[in-house]
Motif scaffolding. Structure first.
Motif, mmCIF file in Angstrom:
data_model
loop_
_atom_site.group_PDB
_atom_site.id
_atom_site.type_symbol
_atom_site.label_atom_id
_atom_site.label_comp_id
_atom_site.label_asym_id
_atom_site.label_seq_id
_atom_site.Cartn_x
_atom_site.Cartn_y
_atom_site.Cartn_z
ATOM 1 N N UNK A 4 -6.220 -1.775 8.388
ATOM 2 C CA UNK A 4 -5.644 -2.406 7.204
ATOM 3 C C UNK A 4 -6.033 -3.885 7.193
ATOM 4 N N UNK A 5 -6.345 -4.404 6.014
ATOM 5 C CA UNK A 5 -6.762 -5.802 5.914
ATOM 6 C C UNK A 5 -5.541 -6.707 5.772
ATOM 7 N N UNK A 6 -5.758 -8.006 6.034
ATOM 8 C CA UNK A 6 -4.679 -8.980 5.844
ATOM 9 C C UNK A 6 -4.223 -9.005 4.384
ATOM 10 N N UNK A 7 -5.218 -8.841 3.472
ATOM 11 C CA UNK A 7 -4.879 -8.823 2.046
ATOM 12 C C UNK A 7 -3.911 -7.701 1.712
ATOM 13 N N UNK A 8 -4.229 -6.514 2.237
ATOM 14 C CA UNK A 8 -3.366 -5.370 1.960
ATOM 15 C C UNK A 8 -1.975 -5.581 2.563
ATOM 16 N N UNK A 9 -1.959 -6.128 3.760
ATOM 17 C CA UNK A 9 -0.671 -6.394 4.416
ATOM 18 C C UNK A 9 0.155 -7.378 3.591
ATOM 19 N N UNK A 10 -0.518 -8.442 3.110
ATOM 20 C CA UNK A 10 0.184 -9.446 2.315
ATOM 21 C C UNK A 10 0.813 -8.792 1.087
ATOM 22 N N UNK A 11 0.037 -7.902 0.457
ATOM 23 C CA UNK A 11 0.540 -7.197 -0.720
ATOM 24 C C UNK A 11 1.752 -6.332 -0.335
ATOM 25 N N UNK A 12 1.567 -5.571 0.744
ATOM 26 C CA UNK A 12 2.617 -4.652 1.169
ATOM 27 C C UNK A 12 3.923 -5.363 1.524
ATOM 28 N N UNK A 13 3.793 -6.523 2.191
ATOM 29 C CA UNK A 13 4.994 -7.220 2.655
ATOM 30 C C UNK A 13 5.430 -8.318 1.682
ATOM 31 N N UNK A 14 4.667 -8.447 0.594
ATOM 32 C CA UNK A 14 5.021 -9.404 -0.444
ATOM 33 C C UNK A 14 5.124 -10.836 0.100
ATOM 34 N N UNK A 15 4.173 -11.208 0.933
ATOM 35 C CA UNK A 15 4.067 -12.584 1.430
ATOM 36 C C UNK A 15 2.620 -13.039 1.259
ATOM 37 N N UNK A 16 2.342 -14.298 1.587
ATOM 38 C CA UNK A 16 0.977 -14.786 1.431
ATOM 39 C C UNK A 16 0.103 -14.323 2.606
#
Lengths: 186, 186
Positions: B22-34
């Protein structure tokens, strides 16, 4: 109610005039008759088979120049081109295009022919593929000649050009793809 | 309600454990943070970046053998493979992969990497692509390294295997495709 032979032949002639690259299979489906009937109709009407029809178009020559990429970067030989409207290319399937094990053409070569034709038909200095849906409808074998036929369908809501590509071996469709093209003058 | 930092980091760790690519971008989206927050979290948790995670998986080695085609016919270098489950390959974008005019990678090379990986992951002597939907999500440039990650999603109603491929340059997704694979043991 089935059409009479006379009506069918008249409509057949009109259909081929407006869509010269239609296959016998498609015509058979459209007119709800057998492929044999279509072939007989064509013979009686002196309409050449698809391969000959494509050749005759190609022989007329085309004056337009590919804009989005150098022509030698198109995969396959471009034989017809009208920018932002339609294009045709030919790719002969050689040893380097097939799986060594079964001599079946690899999908990415059929894709490359279609995709680069979709780029070539765009009347713009920059054309990039954004999205695509493709289908491999029958396997292509070593030694076969693939004729790809691209048609620009207009623009989608984002201003991207939609290009439809149908590829044939003789009268059989082997590949079909729709390409959503991003272009620089959007 | 936003998660507390502690909860987020715990969940983040679990997410990366179950889906290591999983990419950092996807994680940011998933966790709703930057994305910055994700990076800080990873640093605090000593979780390496995606590139390192992929490398460490690859270094474990893989014992399985590609079945559907000779390994040298896969476009890109296969670095991980579990038949009928998942596979990873690396393709370095060189001069022969780009448009001469702008050094942007040509779509059919990204497609070839993904499609041949989708073939390679199938546990069968014969695997042919029937249908595909693809998306080029950002342009890839000369010199960049593309990591493709294939996952077998199971079968559709016709018994065809569905393979999802995501390709990345560093943490950015550049290509995504779903491939409907025909196989001989259907």
């Amino acid at each position: 109610m089935k059409r009479s032979k006379k009506t069918r032949q008249q409509e057949l002639q009109e259909t081929i005039q407006t869509t010269p690259f239609i296959t016998d299979e498609e015509l058979a489906r459209q007119f709800d008759v057998s492929i044999q009937t279509i072939r007989l109709d064509r013979t009686e009407l002196s309409i050449p088979e698809l391969r000959e029809r494509i050749k005759s178009v190609a022989e007329l020559g085309w004056q337009e120049t590919v804009k989005a990429l150098p022509i030698e970067e198109v995969i396959g030989e471009v034989v017809d081109l009208e920018l932002d409207r339609r294009a045709i290319s030919i790719l002969d399937i050689k040893q380097e295009h097939v799986f060594s094990r079964n001599n079946i053409a690899r999908g990415h070569h059929l894709f490359a022919q279609a995709n680069s034709l979709a780029v070539a038909v765009i009347n713009d200095e920059l054309a990039l593929t954004a999205r695509s849906r493709i289908e491999f409808t029958r396997q292509v074998n070593l030694g076969e000649r693939v004729i790809a036929h691209a048609e620009v369908q207009g623009e989608d809501e984002k201003g991207r050009s939609i290009v439809l590509v149908h590829s044939f071996v003789e009268d059989e469709e082997v590949f079909t793809g729709s390409f959503e093209m991003f272009r620089s003058n959007q």
